[in-house]
Design a protein around this motif. Structure first.
Motif, PDB file in Angstrom:
ATOM      1  N   THR A  10     -37.772   9.752 -37.170  1.00 34.49           N
ATOM      2  CA  THR A  10     -38.009   8.865 -38.307  1.00 34.49           C
ATOM      3  C   THR A  10     -39.481   8.928 -38.670  1.00 34.49           C
ATOM      4  OG1 THR A  10     -36.209   7.345 -37.753  1.00 34.49           O
ATOM      5  CG2 THR A  10     -37.982   6.459 -39.098  1.00 34.49           C
ATOM      6  N   VAL A  11     -39.747   9.036 -39.965  1.00 37.18           N
ATOM      7  CA  VAL A  11     -41.116   9.018 -40.466  1.00 37.18           C
ATOM      8  C   VAL A  11     -41.218   7.932 -41.525  1.00 37.18           C
ATOM      9  CG1 VAL A  11     -42.892  10.283 -41.742  1.00 37.18           C
ATOM     10  CG2 VAL A  11     -41.541  11.469 -40.002  1.00 37.18           C
ATOM     11  N   THR A  12     -42.084   6.972 -41.299  1.00 38.90           N
ATOM     12  CA  THR A  12     -42.337   5.900 -42.256  1.00 38.90           C
ATOM     13  C   THR A  12     -43.784   6.005 -42.708  1.00 38.90           C
ATOM     14  OG1 THR A  12     -40.743   4.479 -41.125  1.00 38.90           O
ATOM     15  CG2 THR A  12     -42.261   3.414 -42.667  1.00 38.90           C
ATOM     16  N   PHE A  13     -43.997   6.069 -44.007  1.00 40.67           N
ATOM     17  CA  PHE A  13     -45.348   6.212 -44.550  1.00 40.67           C
ATOM     18  C   PHE A  13     -46.066   4.859 -44.552  1.00 40.67           C
ATOM     19  CE2 PHE A  13     -43.047   9.807 -46.596  1.00 40.67           C
ATOM     20  CZ  PHE A  13     -43.789  10.834 -46.009  1.00 40.67           C
ATOM     21  N   PRO A  14     -47.406   4.878 -44.656  1.00 38.85           N
ATOM     22  CA  PRO A  14     -48.173   3.621 -44.604  1.00 38.85           C
ATOM     23  C   PRO A  14     -47.735   2.569 -45.615  1.00 38.85           C
ATOM     24  CG  PRO A  14     -49.647   5.490 -44.352  1.00 38.85           C
ATOM     25  CD  PRO A  14     -48.296   6.058 -44.679  1.00 38.85           C
ATOM     26  N   ASP A  15     -47.215   2.980 -46.766  1.00 38.76           N
ATOM     27  CA  ASP A  15     -46.781   1.997 -47.765  1.00 38.76           C
ATOM     28  C   ASP A  15     -45.382   1.456 -47.488  1.00 38.76           C
ATOM     29  OD1 ASP A  15     -45.166   4.121 -48.399  1.00 38.76           O
ATOM     30  OD2 ASP A  15     -45.798   4.290 -50.486  1.00 38.76           O
ATOM     31  N   GLY A  16     -44.797   1.871 -46.358  1.00 39.46           N
ATOM     32  CA  GLY A  16     -43.473   1.389 -45.995  1.00 39.46           C
ATOM     33  C   GLY A  16     -42.335   2.279 -46.428  1.00 39.46           C
ATOM     34  N   THR A  17     -42.623   3.318 -47.215  1.00 40.37           N
ATOM     35  CA  THR A  17     -41.584   4.242 -47.668  1.00 40.37           C
ATOM     36  C   THR A  17     -41.050   5.057 -46.486  1.00 40.37           C
ATOM     37  OG1 THR A  17     -42.639   4.436 -49.833  1.00 40.37           O
ATOM     38  CG2 THR A  17     -41.050   6.150 -49.234  1.00 40.37           C
ATOM     39  N   THR A  18     -39.745   5.213 -46.438  1.00 42.52           N
ATOM     40  CA  THR A  18     -39.127   6.025 -45.390  1.00 42.52           C
ATOM     41  C   THR A  18     -39.043   7.468 -45.850  1.00 42.52           C
ATOM     42  OG1 THR A  18     -37.806   4.173 -44.571  1.00 42.52           O
ATOM     43  CG2 THR A  18     -37.060   6.388 -43.984  1.00 42.52           C
ATOM     44  N   GLY A  19     -39.724   8.349 -45.120  1.00 43.80           N
ATOM     45  CA  GLY A  19     -39.673   9.775 -45.441  1.00 43.80           C
ATOM     46  C   GLY A  19     -38.528  10.475 -44.756  1.00 43.80           C
ATOM     47  N   LEU A  20     -38.242  10.088 -43.510  1.00 41.53           N
ATOM     48  CA  LEU A  20     -37.115  10.619 -42.739  1.00 41.53           C
ATOM     49  C   LEU A  20     -36.487   9.472 -41.963  1.00 41.53           C
ATOM     50  CD1 LEU A  20     -38.760  13.833 -41.189  1.00 41.53           C
ATOM     51  CD2 LEU A  20     -37.176  13.773 -43.127  1.00 41.53           C
ATOM     52  N   ALA A  21     -35.171   9.530 -41.795  1.00 39.96           N
ATOM     53  CA  ALA A  21     -34.476   8.467 -41.083  1.00 39.96           C
ATOM     54  C   ALA A  21     -33.465   9.061 -40.111  1.00 39.96           C
ATOM     55  CB  ALA A  21     -33.769   7.533 -42.068  1.00 39.96           C
ATOM     56  N   ASP A  22     -33.744   8.932 -38.820  1.00 38.77           N
ATOM     57  CA  ASP A  22     -32.796   9.322 -37.757  1.00 38.77           C
ATOM     58  C   ASP A  22     -32.296  10.758 -37.925  1.00 38.77           C
ATOM     59  OD1 ASP A  22     -32.890   6.736 -36.580  1.00 38.77           O
ATOM     60  OD2 ASP A  22     -31.549   6.017 -38.152  1.00 38.77           O
ATOM     61  N   VAL A  23     -33.226  11.681 -38.072  1.00 35.66           N
ATOM     62  CA  VAL A  23     -32.871  13.092 -38.252  1.00 35.66           C
ATOM     63  C   VAL A  23     -32.676  13.761 -36.901  1.00 35.66           C
ATOM     64  CG1 VAL A  23     -33.754  15.339 -39.009  1.00 35.66           C
ATOM     65  CG2 VAL A  23     -33.971  13.336 -40.498  1.00 35.66           C
ATOM     66  N   ASN A  24     -31.555  14.473 -36.762  1.00 32.72           N
ATOM     67  CA  ASN A  24     -31.279  15.269 -35.564  1.00 32.72           C
ATOM     68  C   ASN A  24     -30.975  16.704 -36.007  1.00 32.72           C
ATOM     69  OD1 ASN A  24     -30.996  13.331 -33.074  1.00 32.72           O
ATOM     70  ND2 ASN A  24     -30.024  12.282 -34.807  1.00 32.72           N
ATOM     71  N   LEU A  25     -31.687  17.644 -35.425  1.00 34.96           N
ATOM     72  CA  LEU A  25     -31.519  19.048 -35.814  1.00 34.96           C
ATOM     73  C   LEU A  25     -31.934  19.948 -34.662  1.00 34.96           C
ATOM     74  CD1 LEU A  25     -31.095  21.322 -37.955  1.00 34.96           C
ATOM     75  CD2 LEU A  25     -33.502  20.981 -38.602  1.00 34.96           C
ATOM     76  N   SER A  26     -31.133  20.967 -34.385  1.00 34.53           N
ATOM     77  CA  SER A  26     -31.481  21.985 -33.401  1.00 34.53           C
ATOM     78  C   SER A  26     -31.457  23.346 -34.077  1.00 34.53           C
ATOM     79  CB  SER A  26     -30.496  21.974 -32.227  1.00 34.53           C
ATOM     80  OG  SER A  26     -30.644  20.796 -31.463  1.00 34.53           O
ATOM     81  N   VAL A  27     -32.594  24.031 -34.037  1.00 34.01           N
ATOM     82  CA  VAL A  27     -32.705  25.380 -34.580  1.00 34.01           C
ATOM     83  C   VAL A  27     -32.735  26.334 -33.394  1.00 34.01           C
ATOM     84  CG1 VAL A  27     -34.060  26.958 -36.007  1.00 34.01           C
ATOM     85  CG2 VAL A  27     -34.015  24.506 -36.548  1.00 34.01           C
ATOM     86  N   ARG A  28     -31.783  27.235 -33.365  1.00 30.97           N
ATOM     87  CA  ARG A  28     -31.658  28.139 -32.228  1.00 30.97           C
ATOM     88  C   ARG A  28     -32.764  29.198 -32.238  1.00 30.97           C
ATOM     89  NH1 ARG A  28     -26.188  27.262 -33.931  1.00 30.97           N
ATOM     90  NH2 ARG A  28     -26.322  29.029 -35.345  1.00 30.97           N
ATOM     91  N   PRO A  29     -33.116  29.748 -31.074  1.00 25.82           N
ATOM     92  CA  PRO A  29     -34.094  30.831 -31.039  1.00 25.82           C
ATOM     93  C   PRO A  29     -33.672  31.980 -31.953  1.00 25.82           C
ATOM     94  CG  PRO A  29     -33.654  30.051 -28.821  1.00 25.82           C
ATOM     95  CD  PRO A  29     -32.653  29.374 -29.716  1.00 25.82           C
ATOM     96  N   GLU A  30     -34.602  32.469 -32.744  1.00 27.14           N
ATOM     97  CA  GLU A  30     -34.428  33.603 -33.657  1.00 27.14           C
ATOM     98  C   GLU A  30     -33.574  33.254 -34.880  1.00 27.14           C
ATOM     99  OE1 GLU A  30     -33.335  37.255 -31.707  1.00 27.14           O
ATOM    100  OE2 GLU A  30     -34.367  36.678 -29.849  1.00 27.14           O
ATOM    101  N   GLU A  31     -33.230  31.988 -35.057  1.00 30.78           N
ATOM    102  CA  GLU A  31     -32.416  31.588 -36.197  1.00 30.78           C
ATOM    103  C   GLU A  31     -33.299  31.355 -37.424  1.00 30.78           C
ATOM    104  OE1 GLU A  31     -28.716  28.515 -37.076  1.00 30.78           O
ATOM    105  OE2 GLU A  31     -30.331  27.862 -35.744  1.00 30.78           O
ATOM    106  N   PHE A  32     -32.742  31.628 -38.600  1.00 31.52           N
ATOM    107  CA  PHE A  32     -33.426  31.385 -39.874  1.00 31.52           C
ATOM    108  C   PHE A  32     -32.691  30.223 -40.553  1.00 31.52           C
ATOM    109  CE2 PHE A  32     -36.180  33.610 -43.119  1.00 31.52           C
ATOM    110  CZ  PHE A  32     -36.116  32.606 -44.068  1.00 31.52           C
ATOM    111  N   VAL A  33     -33.378  29.084 -40.663  1.00 36.65           N
ATOM    112  CA  VAL A  33     -32.793  27.880 -41.243  1.00 36.65           C
ATOM    113  C   VAL A  33     -33.540  27.524 -42.519  1.00 36.65           C
ATOM    114  CG1 VAL A  33     -32.570  25.369 -40.932  1.00 36.65           C
ATOM    115  CG2 VAL A  33     -31.844  26.924 -39.121  1.00 36.65           C
ATOM    116  N   ALA A  34     -32.809  27.196 -43.568  1.00 38.62           N
ATOM    117  CA  ALA A  34     -33.408  26.770 -44.824  1.00 38.62           C
ATOM    118  C   ALA A  34     -33.175  25.277 -45.012  1.00 38.62           C
ATOM    119  CB  ALA A  34     -32.820  27.542 -46.006  1.00 38.62           C
ATOM    120  N   LEU A  35     -34.205  24.573 -45.460  1.00 35.03           N
ATOM    121  CA  LEU A  35     -34.115  23.160 -45.789  1.00 35.03           C
ATOM    122  C   LEU A  35     -34.119  23.019 -47.297  1.00 35.03           C
ATOM    123  CD1 LEU A  35     -36.804  21.658 -43.348  1.00 35.03           C
ATOM    124  CD2 LEU A  35     -34.400  22.169 -42.870  1.00 35.03           C
TER     125      LEU A  35
END
Length: 342
Positions: A10-35
């Motif tokens: 979770t990332v919350t910015f100083p003004d209280g805005t939520t940038g990320l909320a309860d993110v779970n992600l596993s990127v495997r070795p040598e994997e190419f992942v796009a967001l």
């Protein structure tokens, strides 16, 4: 190369805005992942938190099994390439690429050998003594890429790294990037706003919305079975319809038997996603077809991408054959809409 593991981030910015909320992600070795995701979805925030440029408010980031949540960026061993290539104009190409090694105190002879190899990898063999202002935009981005990989990073992070380039240069570099990451066994996370780019180059695609992960899937899975109606609209330009489920699935004047709908969850209230591939365009007056009218026409790799006005709703479809004209009356059928709980 190392895996990237993110837990309850979770990332919350100083003004209280939520940038990320309860993110779970596993990127495997040598994997190419796009967001990917709409503006403000959290994709760049996630990438910058992996890199260490943004602090996590809660949760953990691990590289190769080591928790780096509180480790500063320069000690994470990550290579990063930004949208703007950010090469230093007062240095030669070789000096730009060698900079990370020089900071680490690598001996000059080894630096020169590794710079030569890095430039060969990105297709700039013999460019070492050139100045950045003598290079094209694509060549400068290759310099930035060589600088990012020369120190053998634990992971390669790309922040809209190709978006400032024009086609066909962008397409060429996209292909070379995939080849390079495969050849060098790089674990790669790539942020892009270009859906077609994400689908064409990634092993898996992560769709974000409002700071949360909406779906993680291979490109094929994402296109064929979007996880939510919103993902279907974003990825595949699906038209969304409010519907109810009784003896039939009904959306306004439209209705289908149960076996004519693909259910991805059931409820009394549904959202139907009508993919362009599910829309059949027919001659006007075809029995059983809805009356529609061509709203727009774009050429698309040998076919025609059209939008249709039907019952105050706009649908997308693909038409083959002669070019249809804006305003033409046509018929339309919808085959197997996707049904999601509303």
């Amino acid at each position: 190369m190392s895996a990237i593991d993110i837990h309850d981030l979770t990332v919350t910015f100083p003004d209280g805005t939520t940038g990320l909320a309860d993110v779970n992600l596993s990127v495997r070795p040598e994997e190419f992942v796009a967001l990917i995701g709409a503006s403000g979805s959290g994709k760049t925030t996630l990438l910058r938190t992996i890199a260490g440029f943004l602090p996590a408010s809660r949760g953990h980031v691990a590289l190769g099994g080591q928790d780096v949540t509180r480790v500063p960026p320069e000690k994470r061993g990550i290579g990063m390439v930004f949208q703007q290539h950010a090469v230093w104009p007062h240095m030669t190409v070789a000096a730009n690429v060698a900079y990370p090694l020089k900071r680490r105190g690598v001996a000059k002879q080894e630096r020169e050998q590794r710079v030569t190899r890095a430039l060969e990898l990105v297709g700039l063999d013999g460019f070492g003594q050139r100045r950045p202002d003598s290079l094209s935009g694509g060549q400068r981005q290759r310099v930035a890429l060589a600088r990012a990989i020369i120190a053998e990073p634990t992971a390669l992070l790309l922040d809209e790294a190709l978006s400032a380039l024009d086609e066909p240069l962008r397409d060429n570099l996209r292909r070379e990037l995939v080849t390079l990451t495969r050849r060098e066994a790089l674990t790669t996370v790539h942020v892009t706003h270009d859906r077609s780019e994400a689908l064409s180059i990634a092993d898996r695609v992560v769709v974000l919305g409002a700071g949360r992960i909406q779906q993680i899937a291979t490109p094929q899975e994402l296109v064929q079975r979007p996880g939510t109606a919103q993902v279907a609209a974003f990825i595949a330009d699906a038209t969304l319809l409010d519907a109810t489920y009784g003896t039939r699935v009904t959306a306004g004047p439209l209705s289908w038997n149960r076996d004519e709908v693909e259910f991805l969850g059931t409820a009394d209230a549904l959202t139907l996603a009508v993919l362009p591939s599910a829309v059949e365009v027919l001659p006007a007056g075809t029995p059983g077809a809805l009356a529609a009218r061509i709203r727009s026409v774009l050429y698309d790799a040998g076919d025609w991408s059209v939008t249709l006005d039907v019952l105050d709703t706009v649908f997308r479809a693909t038409v083959r054959g002669p070019r249809p004209e804006v305003g033409d009356p046509v018929g339309m059928r919808i085959h197997r809409p996707l049904a999601y709980p509303a």
